[in-house]
Design a protein around this motif. Structure first.
Motif, PDB file in Angstrom:
ATOM      1  N   UNK A 183       0.930  -1.129   0.153  1.00 52.33           N
ATOM      2  CA  UNK A 183      -0.035  -0.020  -0.138  1.00 52.33           C
ATOM      3  C   UNK A 183       0.884   1.372   0.090  1.00 52.33           C
ATOM      4  N   UNK A 184       2.019   1.209   0.892  1.00 53.11           N
ATOM      5  CA  UNK A 184       2.916   2.469   0.735  1.00 53.11           C
ATOM      6  C   UNK A 184       3.657   2.681  -0.419  1.00 53.11           C
ATOM      7  N   UNK A 185       3.780   1.516  -1.320  1.00 51.23           N
ATOM      8  CA  UNK A 185       4.607   1.523  -2.458  1.00 51.23           C
ATOM      9  C   UNK A 185       3.425   1.812  -3.649  1.00 51.23           C
ATOM     10  N   UNK A 186       2.034   2.163  -3.520  1.00 46.39           N
ATOM     11  CA  UNK A 186       1.326   2.313  -4.634  1.00 46.39           C
ATOM     12  C   UNK A 186       0.397   1.365  -5.247  1.00 46.39           C
ATOM     13  N   UNK A 187       0.270   0.381  -4.447  1.00 48.33           N
ATOM     14  CA  UNK A 187      -0.561  -0.861  -4.789  1.00 48.33           C
ATOM     15  C   UNK A 187      -1.764  -0.809  -3.836  1.00 48.33           C
ATOM     16  N   UNK A 188      -2.879  -1.197  -4.543  1.00 47.11           N
ATOM     17  CA  UNK A 188      -3.926  -1.398  -3.959  1.00 47.11           C
ATOM     18  C   UNK A 188      -4.073  -3.040  -3.483  1.00 47.11           C
ATOM     19  N   UNK A 189      -3.670  -3.030  -2.325  1.00 49.27           N
ATOM     20  CA  UNK A 189      -3.459  -4.429  -1.671  1.00 49.27           C
ATOM     21  C   UNK A 189      -4.595  -4.754  -0.359  1.00 49.27           C
ATOM     22  N   UNK A 190      -4.973  -5.959  -0.481  1.00 50.52           N
ATOM     23  CA  UNK A 190      -5.690  -6.359   0.541  1.00 50.52           C
ATOM     24  C   UNK A 190      -4.924  -7.843   1.268  1.00 50.52           C
ATOM     25  N   UNK A 191      -5.470  -8.152   2.510  1.00 48.51           N
ATOM     26  CA  UNK A 191      -5.118  -9.477   2.964  1.00 48.51           C
ATOM     27  C   UNK A 191      -6.217 -10.446   2.844  1.00 48.51           C
ATOM     28  N   UNK A 192      -5.759 -11.575   2.363  1.00 50.67           N
ATOM     29  CA  UNK A 192      -6.738 -12.892   2.309  1.00 50.67           C
ATOM     30  C   UNK A 192      -6.994 -13.255   3.701  1.00 50.67           C
ATOM     31  N   UNK A 193      -8.113 -13.152   4.374  1.00 51.84           N
ATOM     32  CA  UNK A 193      -8.264 -13.391   5.713  1.00 51.84           C
ATOM     33  C   UNK A 193      -7.960 -14.613   6.170  1.00 51.84           C
ATOM     34  N   UNK A 194      -7.154 -15.099   7.268  1.00 51.00           N
ATOM     35  CA  UNK A 194      -6.901 -16.258   7.661  1.00 51.00           C
ATOM     36  C   UNK A 194      -5.878 -16.942   6.589  1.00 51.00           C
ATOM     37  N   UNK A 195      -5.264 -16.573   5.778  1.00 53.67           N
ATOM     38  CA  UNK A 195      -4.430 -17.102   4.907  1.00 53.67           C
ATOM     39  C   UNK A 195      -4.805 -18.513   4.275  1.00 53.67           C
ATOM     40  N   UNK A 196      -3.883 -19.450   3.944  1.00 51.93           N
ATOM     41  CA  UNK A 196      -4.051 -20.679   3.344  1.00 51.93           C
ATOM     42  C   UNK A 196      -4.979 -21.586   4.322  1.00 51.93           C
ATOM     43  N   UNK A 197      -4.854 -21.338   5.471  1.00 51.04           N
ATOM     44  CA  UNK A 197      -5.715 -21.964   6.461  1.00 51.04           C
ATOM     45  C   UNK A 197      -7.234 -21.920   6.062  1.00 51.04           C
ATOM     46  N   UNK A 198      -7.584 -20.584   5.792  1.00 49.77           N
ATOM     47  CA  UNK A 198      -8.909 -20.450   5.609  1.00 49.77           C
ATOM     48  C   UNK A 198      -9.140 -20.879   4.194  1.00 49.77           C
ATOM     49  N   UNK A 199      -8.365 -20.491   3.313  1.00 52.34           N
ATOM     50  CA  UNK A 199      -8.448 -20.944   2.129  1.00 52.34           C
ATOM     51  C   UNK A 199      -8.882 -22.538   1.939  1.00 52.34           C
ATOM     52  N   UNK A 200      -8.000 -23.328   2.553  1.00 50.28           N
ATOM     53  CA  UNK A 200      -8.388 -24.654   2.572  1.00 50.28           C
ATOM     54  C   UNK A 200      -9.716 -24.989   3.329  1.00 50.28           C
ATOM     55  N   UNK A 201      -9.997 -24.265   4.382  1.00 50.52           N
ATOM     56  CA  UNK A 201     -11.332 -24.344   5.192  1.00 50.52           C
ATOM     57  C   UNK A 201     -12.574 -24.154   4.261  1.00 50.52           C
ATOM     58  N   UNK A 202     -12.287 -23.075   3.218  1.00 52.53           N
ATOM     59  CA  UNK A 202     -13.294 -22.782   2.351  1.00 52.53           C
ATOM     60  C   UNK A 202     -13.418 -23.911   1.327  1.00 52.53           C
ATOM     61  N   UNK A 203     -12.564 -24.779   1.043  1.00 56.11           N
ATOM     62  CA  UNK A 203     -12.394 -25.693   0.291  1.00 56.11           C
ATOM     63  C   UNK A 203     -12.488 -25.322  -1.097  1.00 56.11           C
ATOM     64  N   UNK A 204     -11.284 -24.246  -1.112  1.00 57.94           N
ATOM     65  CA  UNK A 204     -10.925 -23.600  -2.506  1.00 57.94           C
ATOM     66  C   UNK A 204      -9.672 -24.520  -2.986  1.00 57.94           C
TER      67      UNK A 204
END
Length: 129
Positions: A104-125
């Motif tokens: 964000x400080x470098x000029x990007x529109x950045x967000x965090x994927x909530x809970x990381x890979x752990x949540x990614x897997x919990x959502x069965x993605x």
């Protein structure tokens, strides 16, 4: 008083937004948003990787995000100042929060994927072994 990593993450959380893993995946398909994985290479080997994500370990992020280094990652650099976003993922969220704040400080529109890979897997993605 010295700051801990926990302090840095708490500070950064106040400056970055989060999105669910499913929202990040859909935005990458619909809007050309980028998923950026800042885990170490060994974590990708042991825990799997997100298909189509750009992998840049957290320790190398600034060099890859700065067009003036000559070492920039083209897919990431194309997101700088663009309407699309960079959705950052790590194992559970701390490194991704620090990375998104930096981007964000470098000029990007950045967000965090909530809970990381752990949540990614919990959502069965999808995760590639």
């Amino acid at each position: 008083m010295p700051k801990s990593m926990k302090d840095f993450v708490a500070d950064a959380k106040g400056r970055v937004d989060t999105v669910s893993p499913g929202t990040a995946l859909q935005a990458s398909k619909d809007s050309g948003d980028l998923i950026l994985d800042v885990r170490e290479a060994s974590e990708l080997e042991s825990d799997g990787r997100i298909v189509g994500a750009v992998h840049i370990p957290r320790g190398l992020l600034e060099a890859n995000a700065d067009p003036d280094t000559g070492k920039g990652n083209d897919r990431l650099l194309n997101q700088r100042g663009a309407d699309s976003r960079v959705h950052v993922l790590c194992a559970s969220g701390a490194r991704a929060t620090l990375a998104a704040d930096c981007l964000g400080q470098m000029g990007y529109n950045a967000t965090v994927i909530e809970g990381g890979l752990e949540n990614w897997k919990k959502e069965d993605l999808p995760v590639q072994s």
